[in-house]
Scaffold this active site. Structure first.
Site, PDB file in Angstrom:
ATOM      1  CD1 TRP A 101      -1.982  -2.157   1.838  1.00  0.00           C
ATOM      2  CD2 TRP A 101      -2.943  -1.280   0.207  1.00  0.00           C
ATOM      3  NE1 TRP A 101      -2.979  -3.203   1.490  1.00  0.00           N
ATOM      4  CE2 TRP A 101      -3.498  -2.724   0.444  1.00  0.00           C
ATOM      5  CE3 TRP A 101      -3.363  -0.705  -1.057  1.00  0.00           C
ATOM      6  CZ2 TRP A 101      -4.541  -3.005  -0.478  1.00  0.00           C
ATOM      7  CZ3 TRP A 101      -4.419  -1.234  -1.847  1.00  0.00           C
ATOM      8  CH2 TRP A 101      -4.802  -2.377  -1.382  1.00  0.00           C
ATOM      9  CG  ASP A 171      -2.923   4.307   4.499  1.00  0.00           C
ATOM     10  OD1 ASP A 171      -3.983   4.046   5.078  1.00  0.00           O
ATOM     11  OD2 ASP A 171      -2.825   3.531   3.484  1.00  0.00           O
ATOM     12  CE  LYS A 195      -7.982  -2.044   5.135  1.00  0.00           C
ATOM     13  NZ  LYS A 195      -8.098  -3.273   4.367  1.00  0.00           N
TER      14      LYS A 195
HETATM   15  C1  LIG Z   1      -2.999   0.174   4.657  1.00  0.00           C
HETATM   16  C2  LIG Z   1      -3.950   0.349   3.568  1.00  0.00           C
HETATM   17  N1  LIG Z   1      -3.920   1.188   2.674  1.00  0.00           N
HETATM   18  C3  LIG Z   1      -4.652   1.450   1.629  1.00  0.00           C
HETATM   19  C4  LIG Z   1      -5.582   0.495   1.150  1.00  0.00           C
HETATM   20  C5  LIG Z   1      -6.744   0.651   0.149  1.00  0.00           C
HETATM   21  O1  LIG Z   1      -7.811   0.794   0.581  1.00  0.00           O
HETATM   22  P1  LIG Z   1      -8.964   1.065  -0.338  1.00  0.00           P
HETATM   23  O2  LIG Z   1      -9.477  -0.344  -0.773  1.00  0.00           O
HETATM   24  O3  LIG Z   1     -10.083   1.798   0.695  1.00  0.00           O
HETATM   25  O4  LIG Z   1      -8.548   1.937  -1.370  1.00  0.00           O
HETATM   26  C6  LIG Z   1      -5.904  -0.708   2.127  1.00  0.00           C
HETATM   27  C7  LIG Z   1      -6.623  -1.832   1.916  1.00  0.00           C
HETATM   28  O5  LIG Z   1      -6.764  -2.970   2.296  1.00  0.00           O
HETATM   29  C8  LIG Z   1      -4.961  -0.860   3.157  1.00  0.00           C
HETATM   30  O6  LIG Z   1      -5.103  -1.986   4.088  1.00  0.00           O
END
Ligand SMILES: Cc1ncc(COP(=O)(O)O)c(C=O)c1O
Length: 356
Positions: A101, A171, A195
Protein backbone atom coordinates in the site's frame (compact mmCIF):
# COMPACT_ATOMS: atom_id res chain seq x y z
CA UNK A 1 -33.71 -15.72 16.42
CA UNK A 2 -29.97 -15.43 17.14
CA UNK A 3 -27.99 -15.36 13.88
CA UNK A 4 -25.26 -17.93 13.48
CA UNK A 5 -22.07 -15.90 13.21
CA UNK A 6 -18.63 -16.91 11.96
CA UNK A 7 -15.33 -16.14 13.65
CA UNK A 8 -14.43 -13.40 11.18
CA UNK A 9 -10.70 -12.88 10.55
CA UNK A 10 -11.21 -11.05 7.23
CA UNK A 11 -8.68 -8.33 6.42
CA UNK A 12 -11.24 -5.88 5.11
CA UNK A 13 -14.08 -5.42 4.90
CA UNK A 14 -13.80 -6.93 8.32
CA UNK A 15 -15.87 -7.70 11.38
CA UNK A 16 -18.27 -5.11 12.76
CA UNK A 17 -19.36 -5.02 16.42
CA UNK A 18 -22.45 -7.13 17.08
CA UNK A 19 -24.06 -4.29 19.04
CA UNK A 20 -23.65 -1.97 16.04
CA UNK A 21 -25.19 -4.50 13.66
CA UNK A 22 -28.12 -4.93 16.01
CA UNK A 23 -28.69 -1.18 16.12
CA UNK A 24 -28.56 -1.05 12.32
CA UNK A 25 -31.07 -3.88 12.17
CA UNK A 26 -33.36 -2.18 14.66
CA UNK A 27 -33.21 1.16 12.83
CA UNK A 28 -33.29 -0.14 9.29
CA UNK A 29 -36.97 0.30 8.48
CA UNK A 30 -37.63 3.30 10.66
CA UNK A 31 -34.69 5.50 11.55
CA UNK A 32 -35.43 7.43 14.72
CA UNK A 33 -39.20 7.56 14.14
CA UNK A 34 -38.84 9.27 10.75
CA UNK A 35 -40.62 6.43 9.01
CA UNK A 36 -37.84 5.62 6.57
CA UNK A 37 -34.42 4.03 6.45
CA UNK A 38 -31.25 6.09 6.74
CA UNK A 39 -30.50 4.99 3.15
CA UNK A 40 -33.67 6.67 1.94
CA UNK A 41 -33.15 10.03 3.60
CA UNK A 42 -31.97 13.16 1.89
CA UNK A 43 -28.43 13.91 3.01
CA UNK A 44 -29.52 17.52 3.44
CA UNK A 45 -32.52 16.74 5.62
CA UNK A 46 -33.00 17.66 9.27
CA UNK A 47 -33.25 13.92 9.98
CA UNK A 48 -29.79 13.19 8.56
CA UNK A 49 -27.95 16.21 9.99
CA UNK A 50 -27.58 14.78 13.52
CA UNK A 51 -26.31 11.50 12.04
CA UNK A 52 -23.38 13.00 10.14
CA UNK A 53 -22.74 15.64 12.83
CA UNK A 54 -22.82 12.93 15.49
CA UNK A 55 -20.34 10.74 13.59
CA UNK A 56 -17.99 13.70 13.17
CA UNK A 57 -18.31 14.61 16.84
CA UNK A 58 -17.74 11.05 18.06
CA UNK A 59 -14.49 10.76 16.08
CA UNK A 60 -13.43 14.18 17.34
CA UNK A 61 -14.04 13.07 20.94
CA UNK A 62 -12.17 9.79 20.47
CA UNK A 63 -9.09 11.57 19.15
CA UNK A 64 -9.42 14.55 21.47
CA UNK A 65 -9.30 16.69 18.35
CA UNK A 66 -7.74 20.12 18.82
CA UNK A 67 -9.34 23.18 17.18
CA UNK A 68 -6.61 23.07 14.57
CA UNK A 69 -7.99 19.85 13.03
CA UNK A 70 -11.25 18.63 11.53
CA UNK A 71 -12.93 15.44 10.33
CA UNK A 72 -14.03 14.90 6.72
CA UNK A 73 -15.91 12.01 5.14
CA UNK A 74 -14.80 11.32 1.58
CA UNK A 75 -15.22 8.53 -0.98
CA UNK A 76 -12.87 6.68 -3.30
CA UNK A 77 -11.29 4.59 -0.54
CA UNK A 78 -7.83 5.07 0.87
CA UNK A 79 -6.58 4.62 -2.70
CA UNK A 80 -7.99 7.98 -3.77
CA UNK A 81 -5.98 9.57 -0.97
CA UNK A 82 -2.80 8.29 -2.61
CA UNK A 83 -3.56 10.88 -5.31
CA UNK A 84 -5.32 13.59 -3.28
CA UNK A 85 -2.39 13.94 -0.88
CA UNK A 86 0.14 15.08 -3.49
CA UNK A 87 -2.51 17.04 -5.44
CA UNK A 88 -3.31 19.08 -2.34
CA UNK A 89 -0.09 19.14 -0.32
CA UNK A 90 2.27 19.50 -3.24
CA UNK A 91 4.83 17.31 -4.95
CA UNK A 92 8.17 16.33 -3.44
CA UNK A 93 6.67 14.30 -0.57
CA UNK A 94 8.86 11.82 1.31
CA UNK A 95 7.58 8.22 1.52
CA UNK A 96 8.46 5.46 3.95
CA UNK A 97 7.93 2.29 1.97
CA UNK A 98 6.75 -0.47 4.28
CA UNK A 99 4.61 -2.55 1.93
CA UNK A 100 2.32 -2.82 -1.05
CA UNK A 101 0.00 0.00 0.00
CA UNK A 102 2.88 2.36 0.76
CA UNK A 103 4.38 1.48 -2.64
CA UNK A 104 1.06 2.27 -4.32
CA UNK A 105 0.89 5.63 -2.54
CA UNK A 106 4.41 6.45 -3.71
CA UNK A 107 3.70 5.40 -7.31
CA UNK A 108 0.55 7.50 -7.46
CA UNK A 109 2.43 10.52 -6.13
CA UNK A 110 5.01 10.01 -8.86
CA UNK A 111 2.30 10.25 -11.51
CA UNK A 112 1.47 13.69 -10.17
CA UNK A 113 5.01 14.96 -9.60
CA UNK A 114 8.18 14.21 -7.73
CA UNK A 115 8.15 11.93 -4.69
CA UNK A 116 11.00 10.50 -2.65
CA UNK A 117 11.31 7.02 -1.25
CA UNK A 118 13.38 7.69 1.86
CA UNK A 119 13.27 4.25 3.47
CA UNK A 120 12.21 0.80 2.34
CA UNK A 121 12.07 -2.70 3.73
CA UNK A 122 11.29 -4.20 0.30
CA UNK A 123 14.60 -6.13 0.32
CA UNK A 124 13.45 -7.91 3.52
CA UNK A 125 10.04 -8.67 2.04
CA UNK A 126 8.55 -5.84 4.11
CA UNK A 127 8.99 -7.85 7.32
CA UNK A 128 9.58 -4.81 9.51
CA UNK A 129 9.05 -1.06 9.89
CA UNK A 130 11.69 1.46 10.96
CA UNK A 131 12.24 1.60 14.72
CA UNK A 132 12.41 4.86 16.66
CA UNK A 133 16.23 4.80 16.39
CA UNK A 134 16.08 5.20 12.59
CA UNK A 135 16.65 8.79 11.52
CA UNK A 136 14.49 9.30 8.44
CA UNK A 137 16.21 11.66 6.02
CA UNK A 138 13.41 13.86 4.75
CA UNK A 139 14.66 16.04 1.86
CA UNK A 140 14.68 19.72 2.65
CA UNK A 141 11.49 21.44 1.59
CA UNK A 142 9.47 18.22 1.35
CA UNK A 143 5.84 19.19 1.92
CA UNK A 144 5.14 16.07 3.95
CA UNK A 145 6.34 12.71 5.21
CA UNK A 146 3.98 9.86 4.32
CA UNK A 147 3.86 6.61 6.29
CA UNK A 148 1.52 3.64 6.65
CA UNK A 149 0.92 3.02 10.35
CA UNK A 150 -0.17 -0.59 9.92
CA UNK A 151 0.76 -2.78 6.99
CA UNK A 152 -2.27 -4.98 6.49
CA UNK A 153 -0.62 -7.48 4.18
CA UNK A 154 2.64 -8.06 6.05
CA UNK A 155 1.36 -7.74 9.61
CA UNK A 156 3.71 -4.96 10.68
CA UNK A 157 2.83 -1.84 12.63
CA UNK A 158 4.58 1.31 13.78
CA UNK A 159 4.79 1.72 17.54
CA UNK A 160 5.67 5.38 17.28
CA UNK A 161 4.92 8.32 15.07
CA UNK A 162 7.96 9.01 12.88
CA UNK A 163 9.86 12.01 14.15
CA UNK A 164 10.33 14.40 11.25
CA UNK A 165 10.72 18.06 10.47
CA UNK A 166 8.09 17.78 7.76
CA UNK A 167 4.34 17.60 8.46
CA UNK A 168 3.06 14.06 8.76
CA UNK A 169 0.61 12.29 6.50
CA UNK A 170 -0.53 8.90 7.74
CA UNK A 171 -2.40 6.09 6.04
CA UNK A 172 -4.09 4.68 9.14
CA UNK A 173 -6.54 2.53 7.20
CA UNK A 174 -5.94 -0.68 9.09
CA UNK A 175 -5.44 0.58 12.63
CA UNK A 176 -7.71 3.62 12.75
CA UNK A 177 -9.73 3.72 16.01
CA UNK A 178 -7.67 0.83 17.43
CA UNK A 179 -5.35 2.82 19.71
CA UNK A 180 -4.70 6.41 20.80
CA UNK A 181 -2.87 8.69 18.38
CA UNK A 182 -1.84 12.27 18.99
CA UNK A 183 -3.10 14.06 15.88
CA UNK A 184 -1.21 17.31 16.47
CA UNK A 185 1.87 16.51 14.32
CA UNK A 186 -0.33 15.37 11.44
CA UNK A 187 -1.34 17.47 8.47
CA UNK A 188 -3.50 14.59 7.39
CA UNK A 189 -4.69 11.18 8.52
CA UNK A 190 -6.75 9.03 6.21
CA UNK A 191 -8.44 5.69 6.70
CA UNK A 192 -10.71 3.59 4.55
CA UNK A 193 -13.37 2.68 7.10
CA UNK A 194 -13.78 -0.98 6.22
CA UNK A 195 -11.36 -2.50 8.74
CA UNK A 196 -12.02 -1.02 12.16
CA UNK A 197 -14.36 1.85 11.62
CA UNK A 198 -17.34 0.76 9.54
CA UNK A 199 -18.39 -0.48 6.12
CA UNK A 200 -16.54 0.24 2.89
CA UNK A 201 -17.54 3.33 0.94
CA UNK A 202 -16.34 6.06 3.25
CA UNK A 203 -12.83 7.30 3.95
CA UNK A 204 -12.37 9.12 7.22
CA UNK A 205 -9.99 12.07 7.09
CA UNK A 206 -8.54 14.03 9.98
CA UNK A 207 -6.97 17.14 8.52
CA UNK A 208 -5.19 20.18 9.79
CA UNK A 209 -7.49 23.05 8.89
CA UNK A 210 -4.69 25.03 7.27
CA UNK A 211 -4.49 22.13 4.81
CA UNK A 212 -8.18 21.40 4.38
CA UNK A 213 -9.45 24.98 4.26
CA UNK A 214 -7.02 26.46 1.78
CA UNK A 215 -6.24 24.91 -1.59
CA UNK A 216 -2.83 26.01 -2.78
CA UNK A 217 -2.38 23.48 -5.57
CA UNK A 218 -2.67 23.60 -9.32
CA UNK A 219 -5.88 25.33 -10.40
CA UNK A 220 -6.48 22.63 -13.01
CA UNK A 221 -7.11 20.18 -10.15
CA UNK A 222 -10.78 19.15 -10.32
CA UNK A 223 -12.82 20.56 -7.48
CA UNK A 224 -13.84 17.16 -6.20
CA UNK A 225 -10.18 16.32 -5.59
CA UNK A 226 -9.55 19.31 -3.33
CA UNK A 227 -9.88 18.96 0.45
CA UNK A 228 -11.00 22.58 0.59
CA UNK A 229 -14.08 21.76 -1.50
CA UNK A 230 -15.20 19.10 0.94
CA UNK A 231 -14.19 20.99 4.08
CA UNK A 232 -16.03 24.17 3.10
CA UNK A 233 -19.22 22.16 2.49
CA UNK A 234 -19.09 19.93 5.57
CA UNK A 235 -18.42 16.82 3.46
CA UNK A 236 -21.58 17.53 1.43
CA UNK A 237 -20.10 18.82 -1.82
CA UNK A 238 -21.92 15.92 -3.44
CA UNK A 239 -24.06 13.11 -2.02
CA UNK A 240 -21.97 11.55 0.73
CA UNK A 241 -22.06 7.81 1.53
CA UNK A 242 -24.86 8.37 4.01
CA UNK A 243 -25.29 4.80 5.24
CA UNK A 244 -21.55 4.19 5.72
CA UNK A 245 -21.20 7.45 7.68
CA UNK A 246 -24.11 6.43 9.91
CA UNK A 247 -22.40 3.11 10.71
CA UNK A 248 -19.04 4.81 11.34
CA UNK A 249 -20.82 7.01 13.89
CA UNK A 250 -22.25 3.95 15.62
CA UNK A 251 -18.84 2.26 15.66
CA UNK A 252 -17.19 5.38 17.12
CA UNK A 253 -19.79 5.45 19.93
CA UNK A 254 -19.21 1.73 20.48
CA UNK A 255 -15.46 2.37 20.80
CA UNK A 256 -16.24 5.07 23.37
CA UNK A 257 -18.23 2.49 25.34
CA UNK A 258 -15.19 0.15 25.29
CA UNK A 259 -13.18 2.77 27.19
CA UNK A 260 -12.28 4.91 24.20
CA UNK A 261 -9.09 4.41 22.24
CA UNK A 262 -7.15 3.50 25.41
CA UNK A 263 -9.64 0.79 26.32
CA UNK A 264 -9.71 -0.46 22.74
CA UNK A 265 -5.90 -0.61 22.65
CA UNK A 266 -5.78 -2.65 25.87
CA UNK A 267 -8.19 -5.22 24.47
CA UNK A 268 -6.39 -5.32 21.13
CA UNK A 269 -3.05 -5.86 22.88
CA UNK A 270 -4.46 -8.69 24.96
CA UNK A 271 -5.87 -10.42 21.86
CA UNK A 272 -2.60 -10.03 19.93
CA UNK A 273 -0.48 -11.20 22.88
CA UNK A 274 -2.53 -14.37 23.24
CA UNK A 275 -2.27 -15.16 19.55
CA UNK A 276 1.45 -14.43 19.15
CA UNK A 277 2.22 -16.47 22.28
CA UNK A 278 0.37 -19.44 20.84
CA UNK A 279 2.23 -19.10 17.53
CA UNK A 280 5.63 -18.71 19.21
CA UNK A 281 5.06 -21.68 21.51
CA UNK A 282 3.80 -23.97 18.79
CA UNK A 283 6.47 -26.03 17.02
CA UNK A 284 4.23 -26.13 13.94
CA UNK A 285 4.00 -22.39 13.26
CA UNK A 286 6.14 -19.31 13.04
CA UNK A 287 5.34 -15.61 12.89
CA UNK A 288 6.19 -13.85 9.60
CA UNK A 289 6.82 -10.28 10.77
CA UNK A 290 9.92 -9.34 12.73
CA UNK A 291 8.95 -9.47 16.43
CA UNK A 292 9.77 -5.79 17.04
CA UNK A 293 7.38 -4.77 14.25
CA UNK A 294 4.45 -7.08 14.92
CA UNK A 295 0.98 -5.73 14.27
CA UNK A 296 -1.85 -5.93 16.80
CA UNK A 297 -4.29 -5.90 13.90
CA UNK A 298 -3.04 -8.38 11.29
CA UNK A 299 -1.16 -11.37 12.60
CA UNK A 300 0.83 -13.11 9.82
CA UNK A 301 2.11 -16.62 10.45
CA UNK A 302 2.84 -19.83 8.59
CA UNK A 303 3.50 -23.53 8.96
CA UNK A 304 6.38 -23.01 6.53
CA UNK A 305 4.67 -25.15 3.92
CA UNK A 306 2.06 -24.08 1.37
CA UNK A 307 0.05 -27.30 1.50
CA UNK A 308 0.01 -27.36 5.32
CA UNK A 309 -1.07 -23.69 5.38
CA UNK A 310 -3.94 -24.54 3.02
CA UNK A 311 -4.91 -27.52 5.18
CA UNK A 312 -4.97 -25.26 8.25
CA UNK A 313 -7.28 -22.81 6.49
CA UNK A 314 -9.61 -25.70 5.68
CA UNK A 315 -9.62 -27.06 9.22
CA UNK A 316 -10.33 -23.56 10.51
CA UNK A 317 -13.22 -23.12 8.07
CA UNK A 318 -14.75 -26.36 9.28
CA UNK A 319 -14.79 -24.72 12.73
CA UNK A 320 -16.45 -21.54 11.40
CA UNK A 321 -13.23 -19.50 11.31
CA UNK A 322 -12.95 -17.55 8.05
CA UNK A 323 -10.48 -15.19 6.39
CA UNK A 324 -7.26 -16.88 7.50
CA UNK A 325 -5.59 -17.30 4.11
CA UNK A 326 -2.62 -14.96 3.77
CA UNK A 327 -2.60 -12.20 1.15
CA UNK A 328 -1.51 -13.44 -2.28
CA UNK A 329 1.57 -11.19 -2.18
CA UNK A 330 2.93 -12.83 0.97
CA UNK A 331 1.30 -16.25 1.23
CA UNK A 332 1.06 -18.03 4.57
CA UNK A 333 -1.72 -17.30 7.02
CA UNK A 334 -3.16 -14.07 8.35
CA UNK A 335 -5.58 -13.44 11.18
CA UNK A 336 -7.00 -9.93 11.16
CA UNK A 337 -8.09 -9.25 14.71
CA UNK A 338 -9.64 -5.82 14.35
CA UNK A 339 -11.55 -4.04 17.12
CA UNK A 340 -14.76 -5.97 16.53
CA UNK A 341 -13.19 -9.44 16.57
CA UNK A 342 -14.05 -10.70 20.03
CA UNK A 343 -11.57 -12.37 22.38
CA UNK A 344 -13.66 -15.55 22.02
CA UNK A 345 -12.76 -15.73 18.31
CA UNK A 346 -9.05 -15.34 19.11
CA UNK A 347 -9.36 -18.05 21.77
CA UNK A 348 -10.98 -20.38 19.25
CA UNK A 349 -8.09 -19.80 16.84
CA UNK A 350 -5.53 -20.30 19.61
CA UNK A 351 -7.16 -23.62 20.54
CA UNK A 352 -6.85 -24.75 16.95
CA UNK A 353 -3.18 -23.67 16.73
CA UNK A 354 -2.42 -25.56 19.95
CA UNK A 355 -4.09 -28.66 18.61
CA UNK A 356 -2.00 -28.85 15.43
C1 LIG B 1 -3.05 0.18 4.73
C2 LIG B 1 -3.96 0.24 3.56
N1 LIG B 1 -3.96 1.32 2.78
C3 LIG B 1 -4.78 1.43 1.71
C4 LIG B 1 -5.65 0.42 1.38
C5 LIG B 1 -6.56 0.58 0.17
O1 LIG B 1 -7.80 0.89 0.65
P1 LIG B 1 -9.08 1.08 -0.30
O2 LIG B 1 -9.46 -0.27 -0.79
O3 LIG B 1 -10.08 1.69 0.63
O4 LIG B 1 -8.69 2.00 -1.40
C6 LIG B 1 -5.71 -0.73 2.17
C7 LIG B 1 -6.65 -1.82 1.83
O5 LIG B 1 -6.61 -2.92 2.31
C8 LIG B 1 -4.84 -0.82 3.28
O6 LIG B 1 -4.85 -1.91 4.06
Amino acid sequence: MMAKRKHNFNAGPGALPMAVLQTVQRDLLDQGGHGLSVMEMSHRSAAYAPIIDGARAAIGELYDLPDTHEVLFLQGGASLQFAMVPLNLGSGGAYVNTGVWATKALKEARIIGEAHEIWSSAAENFGHVPGPEVALAVPEGAPYLHFTSNNTIYGTQWDHVPPADAPLVGDLSSDFMSRPVDVTPFDLIYAGAQKNAGPSGVTVIIARKTVSRRFGGDERTPKILRYATHASQDSMFNTPPTFAIYVVGLVARWVQAQGGLEGMARTNEAKARLLYEAIDRSPGFEGMARPDSRSRMNVTFTTGDKARDAAFVQRAEALDMIGLKGHRDLGGLRASIYNAVPMASVEALVDLIRSV
